[in-house]
Design a protein around this motif. Structure first.
Motif, PDB file in Angstrom:
ATOM      1  N   PRO A  42       0.820  -1.211   0.000  1.00  0.00           N
ATOM      2  CA  PRO A  42       0.000   0.000   0.000  1.00  0.00           C
ATOM      3  C   PRO A  42       0.860   1.271   0.000  1.00  0.00           C
ATOM      4  N   PRO A  43       0.380   2.309  -0.674  1.00  0.00           N
ATOM      5  CA  PRO A  43       1.140   3.560  -0.730  1.00  0.00           C
ATOM      6  C   PRO A  43       1.209   4.235   0.636  1.00  0.00           C
ATOM      7  N   GLY A  44       0.203   4.071   1.478  1.00  0.00           N
ATOM      8  CA  GLY A  44       0.232   4.683   2.812  1.00  0.00           C
ATOM      9  C   GLY A  44      -0.727   3.938   3.709  1.00  0.00           C
ATOM     10  N   PHE A  45      -0.775   4.314   4.983  1.00  0.00           N
ATOM     11  CA  PHE A  45      -1.638   3.579   5.922  1.00  0.00           C
ATOM     12  C   PHE A  45      -2.733   4.473   6.482  1.00  0.00           C
ATOM     13  N   SER A  46      -3.917   3.881   6.672  1.00  0.00           N
ATOM     14  CA  SER A  46      -5.009   4.625   7.310  1.00  0.00           C
ATOM     15  C   SER A  46      -6.007   3.616   7.881  1.00  0.00           C
TER      16      SER A  46
END
Lengths: 263, 376
Positions: A42-46
């Motif tokens: 994933p490009p980033g986490f949320s």
């Protein structure tokens, strides 16, 4: 040479474990993704996909329905299956082995065949209610798991113990409850767990029996993946994994996983 | 060393209140098979009675009827004056030691023993005390918190006994409790259990197919055959003065000599047998077909005074050496006849094929009618 053999075996074991766990790890990772598509890495986490679950009504409904069907069918199978197993082991029924095999046969039939059969049968009997049709079908699906483990536990159980309990002052039902039940509890719990899971993730039978408003979780999940493949699905899966771990911990506390595995 | 008389052990001074357990005319059928046929049995308080018989004779069925695990088709069962025929098993207050002990594997040793006390609602503190006492009784104090699955066969048996007696049952039933033990341990446990039960003064019914066990342990033995009691008596009565050929042959070893009565007087009959003329106490018509039984240890080597003894001559067929004693088998042309002689000291000349003279007291001979279908 022996050292090399043992090393090789350990290496294979490691690979198999990685092979089994990798998909789960990927789903877990993706569920925390910030991207709107199913991308790994994933490009980033949320936590947005967990948040979006709160609004995914059809998904939550499916979880609730599947939980109900799985819990109810498991409970029904536990009671009926245990009584049947006692009759088969103790009742001196002619052809008891044949009956036992027949009760376990849904496990050996392709789900597709069962699904079509249930669809046809429900129509012929005029059974319109999706919920009850699903429940009946799932009792048939879960029954073999209960039968298998309870029969195995009963074959190890010495019924003289029930007599012993009666001679020590317990009525027959109380003797069963204080002596039979604790001794076949591992069979109950592991059978129940397998039965619950078999019902919960059943696709091939349920697909023939659901309607637009009544969908079980596996079917809803697949629909979702086809229509809007975002990581909501991954978030749901992650929660299911969490639920499974919790269930295993409870079972371990209850009877011990070792005893369950030995059934 | 000659063996003049059958050694009768002193009769136990049985002062048992009679009729404590009263089984009256009990019949039990399974389908078409009649397992117990109008059987009656009366056992005194604190008495130890064995039900002895081969498998299928109905002894276990009788035990289960007394326990209440089966219901009789006819007849009544009373304990201490209380009619139990229609009372449920769990209300009878009868203890049972099962063949495989039936200990509860999910409970510890102490919990197993406490099970019956809990079922009866005995207060916790009293439970603990009684469990400790029961463990002391069977000398298993150190094992209270062990798992029963970790115990040896003999230890499991002690716990099974403790669990059954801790609730102070009005009657104790033992269903072949020694069958799972090896021989050495079995002999020790027999004597120990006998002491425990005698000290407790508990009335006991003991089911076994092992005659030695029954002889060692019992006040009285009920020899059972095909759903009936063939002979009820003290061990010495059953062994030395059996009432039937069946009892004679089932309990202990015996010679069996077929013959025809040729005459008799003064309470003695003369019988023509393949071993020659034999005299025995009894009353039979001339011409009756009979079987003479003699215990092997009642027979001695050599001739005896003609008035008191039967003296016969035969060919030794087999010599079986046991160390402290030797068994000689004599055979005749008829295969069914056999003469078994037990000697403590063996004459040097004895070997198979040798002719030998043996004797036994006329009083030690038992005569029974030949079984039907015995055409000799």
């Amino acid at each position: 040479m022996a050292l090399f053999g043992s090393l090789f075996c350990r290496l294979v074991l490691g690979f198999v474990i990685v092979f089994l766990f990798l998909p789960i790890l990927i789903v877990l990772t993706v569920s925390f993704s910030s991207s709107a598509v199913f991308a790994f890495p994933p490009p980033g986490f949320s936590l947005r996909w967990y948040a979006s679950l709160a609004n995914a009504d059809s998904m939550l409904q499916a979880v609730w329905l599947s939980t109900q069907i799985a819990a109810l069918s498991t409970a029904i199978s536990l009671v009926l299956g245990t009584l049947c197993a006692i009759a088969i082991t103790r009742g001196m029924i002619p052809g008891a082995k044949v009956v036992a095999t027949f009760m376990a046969s849904p496990l050996m039939l392709p789900g597709l065949v069962l699904g079509i059969a249930f669809l046809q049968a429900a129509r012929d009997f005029g059974l319109r209610d999706t919920y009850s049709t699903l429940l009946i079908a799932h009792v048939v699906i879960t029954m073999p798991f209960i039968m298998r483990t309870v029969l195995a536990s009963l074959s190890l159980f010495d019924f003289a113990m029930v007599d012993a309990a009666r001679m020590l002052g317990r009525s027959y039902p109380a003797a069963l409850w204080t002596v039979l039940v604790p001794n076949i509890l591992p069979g109950f719990v592991s059978g129940g767990l397998f039965a619950f899971i078999a019902s919960f993730d059943n696709y091939p039978v349920s697909i023939f029996l659901v309607d637009v408003r009544t969908k079980t979780l596996p079917i809803q999940l697949l629909n979702q993946v086809e229509m809007s493949p975002d990581p909501t699905v991954a978030a749901i899966s992650a929660l299911l994994i969490l639920g499974t771990i919790a269930a295993l911990i409870v079972c371990d506390r209850l009877v011990g996983l070792k005893r369950m595995a030995s059934i | 060393m000659s063996q003049q008389a059958t050694a009768l052990p002193p009769e136990a001074e049985a002062q048992h209140e009679p009729g404590y357990l009263a089984v009256s005319n009990v019949t039990k059928r399974f389908g078409a098979a009649t397992v117990l046929d109008s059987l009656s049995l009366s056992v005194g308080r604190a008495e130890f009675v064995s039900l002895l018989g081969p498998s299928g004779c109905g002894k276990t069925t009788l035990l289960r009827l007394i326990a209440g695990l089966l219901a009789p088709d006819q007849g009544a069962i009373e304990v201490g004056g209380r009619d139990l025929t229609r009372v449920a098993a769990h209300r009878r207050n009868i203890g049972v030691v099962f063949q495989n002990y039936a200990l509860f594997p999910h409970l510890t040793v102490a919990e197993n023993i406490a099970y019956g006390l809990r079922a009866k609602g005995v207060p916790k503190a009293e439970q603990a005390k009684k469990v400790a006492d029961a463990l002391g009784l069977v000398r298993m104090e150190a094992f209270a918190d062990r798992a029963v699955t970790a115990l040896s066969g003999g230890q499991q048996q002690r716990i099974a006994v403790a669990r059954a007696v801790v609730v102070e049952p009005s009657l104790l039933l033992l269903d072949e409790p020694f069958s799972a033990l090896d021989r050495k341990l079995r002999e020790t446990m027999q004597i120990e259990l006998r002491h425990i039960l005698r000290d407790l003064g508990i009335t006991s019914i003991f089911v076994t197919h092992d005659q030695d066990e029954a002889l060692v342990m019992s006040d009285r033995i009920a020899v059972m055959n095909e759903g009936r009691i063939e002979h009820l008596g003290t061990p010495s009565e059953v062994y030395a003065r059996p009432k039937s050929l069946y009892t004679m042959e089932f309990v202990g070893q015996s010679s069996r000599i077929g013959g025809v009565v040729t005459g008799g007087r003064d309470g003695l009959v003369e019988i023509d047998t393949p071993f020659g003329l034999i005299r025995a106490p009894g009353h039979f018509l001339s011409g009756s077909k009979v079987v003479v039984g003699v215990r092997p240890e009642a027979i001695a080597a050599g001739e005896g005074p003609a008035g008191e003894y039967n003296t016969v001559r035969g060919t030794v067929a087999e010599v079986i050496y046991f160390g402290s004693r030797t068994l000689l088998h004599f055979r005749t042309a008829q295969d069914d006849d056999r003469l078994h002689v037990e000697l403590n000291r063996l004459p040097d000349t004895v070997s198979p094929g040798v002719e030998m003279t043996v004797r036994w007291r006329v009083d030690d001979s038992r005569v029974f009618p030949a079984p039907a279908g015995d055409d000799r």
